[in-house]
Design a protein around this motif. Sequence first.
Motif, PDB file in Angstrom:
ATOM      1  N   ARG A  59     -13.255   5.123  79.089  1.00 35.82           N
ATOM      2  CA  ARG A  59     -14.211   6.006  79.777  1.00 35.82           C
ATOM      3  C   ARG A  59     -15.580   5.918  79.120  1.00 35.82           C
ATOM      4  O   ARG A  59     -15.701   5.607  77.941  1.00 35.82           O
ATOM      5  CB  ARG A  59     -13.741   7.468  79.746  1.00 35.82           C
ATOM      6  N   LYS A  60     -16.589   6.257  79.918  1.00 31.74           N
ATOM      7  CA  LYS A  60     -17.980   6.204  79.471  1.00 31.74           C
ATOM      8  C   LYS A  60     -18.522   7.630  79.510  1.00 31.74           C
ATOM      9  O   LYS A  60     -18.576   8.236  80.569  1.00 31.74           O
ATOM     10  CB  LYS A  60     -18.787   5.315  80.413  1.00 31.74           C
TER      11      LYS A  60
ATOM     12  N   ASP B 185     -16.280   5.307  75.107  1.00 30.19           N
ATOM     13  CA  ASP B 185     -17.578   4.963  74.529  1.00 30.19           C
ATOM     14  C   ASP B 185     -18.488   6.168  74.739  1.00 30.19           C
ATOM     15  O   ASP B 185     -18.388   6.853  75.767  1.00 30.19           O
ATOM     16  CB  ASP B 185     -18.173   3.731  75.213  1.00 30.19           C
TER      17      ASP B 185
ATOM     18  N   ARG C   2     -15.296   2.067  68.925  1.00 25.66           N
ATOM     19  CA  ARG C   2     -15.890   2.406  70.220  1.00 25.66           C
ATOM     20  C   ARG C   2     -17.380   2.178  70.154  1.00 25.66           C
ATOM     21  O   ARG C   2     -17.990   2.256  69.082  1.00 25.66           O
ATOM     22  CB  ARG C   2     -15.632   3.878  70.585  1.00 25.66           C
TER      23      ARG C   2
ATOM     24  N   LEU D 129     -23.844   2.234  78.537  1.00 25.50           N
ATOM     25  CA  LEU D 129     -22.404   2.334  78.782  1.00 25.50           C
ATOM     26  C   LEU D 129     -21.956   1.466  79.952  1.00 25.50           C
ATOM     27  O   LEU D 129     -20.771   1.188  80.112  1.00 25.50           O
ATOM     28  CB  LEU D 129     -22.020   3.799  79.066  1.00 25.50           C
TER      29      LEU D 129
ATOM     30  N   LEU E  76     -20.984   5.750  84.148  1.00 25.10           N
ATOM     31  CA  LEU E  76     -20.833   7.100  83.593  1.00 25.10           C
ATOM     32  C   LEU E  76     -19.637   7.808  84.236  1.00 25.10           C
ATOM     33  O   LEU E  76     -19.601   7.993  85.449  1.00 25.10           O
ATOM     34  CB  LEU E  76     -22.122   7.904  83.835  1.00 25.10           C
TER      35      LEU E  76
END
Length: 302
Positions: A58-59, A83, A108, A134, A137
Motif C-alpha cells: 500500500r501507498k 510505503d 519500505r 509512491l 495513493l
Amino acid sequence: MPDTAKPDQYSMQDPTKQYPRPKFPRQPQDAPGLAKDMDPQPDHGEASYRGSGRLQGRKAIVTGADSGIGRAAAIAFAREGADVVMAYLAEEEEDAKEVVELIKKEGRKVATFTGDVGDEKTCESLIAFGLEQLGGLDILANIAGKQVAVESIADVSTEQFDQTFRTNVYGMFWLCKAALPHMPAGATIINTSSIQAYSPSAHLLDYASTKAAITAFTKALAKQLAPKGIRVNAVAPGPIWTPLQPSGGQPQEAIPEFGTQSPFGRPGQPAEVAPAYVFLASQESSYVTGETYGVTGGNPLP
Ligand code: NAD
Ligand code: MG
C-alpha cells in the motif's frame, strides 16, 4: 520503551500497569514540541510493533508523522508493508529523522515533506509529492493537529481560532479534495477526531469544535464515497502522551496529572492508538465506513 512495559503489545498484561502513570514531571516546550524531549519517553511502537503483512504494497501519506500518534501510525503502516510519505513541520526534523530510519530498516520506501497543512497550495503540493514518490495513493491518514489551551473565550484570539481550524479542519478538507481523484476503490481515508468532539474541555473551545467538525465531515464524506468503494473513518483518542500536550495543548500545571481522568488512571501511548489506524486502513475493515473508533482508556464515546 518504558521499563514498566513488557517488550510487546502481544503478551497478555494488565493495561492499567502497562505504561507509566501520573505523576509526571513538568516539562514545558514551545509548540509544536518534540517527542525526543519528553519525560517519560513516549512509546510509538519502535521496539514493539510487529507487522503481519496487512498493508502489503500500500501507498500511504501520513501527516504529523514525526511524533506522537502520527509517528506510531507511520511505523505501524511500514511494518505492515506500506510505503510512506511523512508530512510534518520543518522544526520537527529531528523527530522525523528517527522515523525515517525505522521505516528504511523495514525495507519500505519513505519520503518526507515539510509544510503547513493550513495552506491550500501546500496541501496540493503534498498530495502531488506523495503521488510522485509512491506512484499512487491508497491511504491518507490525516493526523496533524493543533491544540492550544486557553482558559477564557475572551483570550482566544481570532488568529488562534483561525489557525486551529485551518490546521485541523481546512487541512483535512484540502488534502482529501486533492487526493480523491487519485484514490482507487479499496482506498481509505482516516481522520483524527478526539473524545473532545463529544466531551469538550472548557479550555479547549476552538480545538474541541474542530474535532466535532472532523467527525461530521468524516461521516458525510463516507456516505459520499461509499458507492465508489472508498472508505472514510476517524479515530477518536482520549488523553495520549505526545508533545502536543506539554507544548501548550494543556495548561502546564495539568501535565503532571495528565491521563488521571481516564478510568485506567494513566494516559495512553501512541503505540496503543496505531493499531486502530492499521485496522481502518486495511481490508479487514471492509464493511466499516463513517465510523469513529475510540481509543480513550475507558471514557465512552456516545
Ligand atoms: P503531536 O504533536 O505528536 O502531533 C501533531 C503533529 O501535527 C505535529 O507533529 C506536527 O507535525 C503536526 N502539525 C501541527 N501543526 C501543523 C501544521 N500547521 N502543518 C502541518 N503539520 C502540523 O501530537 P499528537 O497528540 O500525536 O497529535 C496527533 C493528532 O491526534 C492530532 O490531530 C490531535 O488533535 C489528535 N489527538 C491527540 C490527543 C492527545 O491526547 N495527544 C487526543 C485526541 C486527539
Ligand atoms: Mg511533532
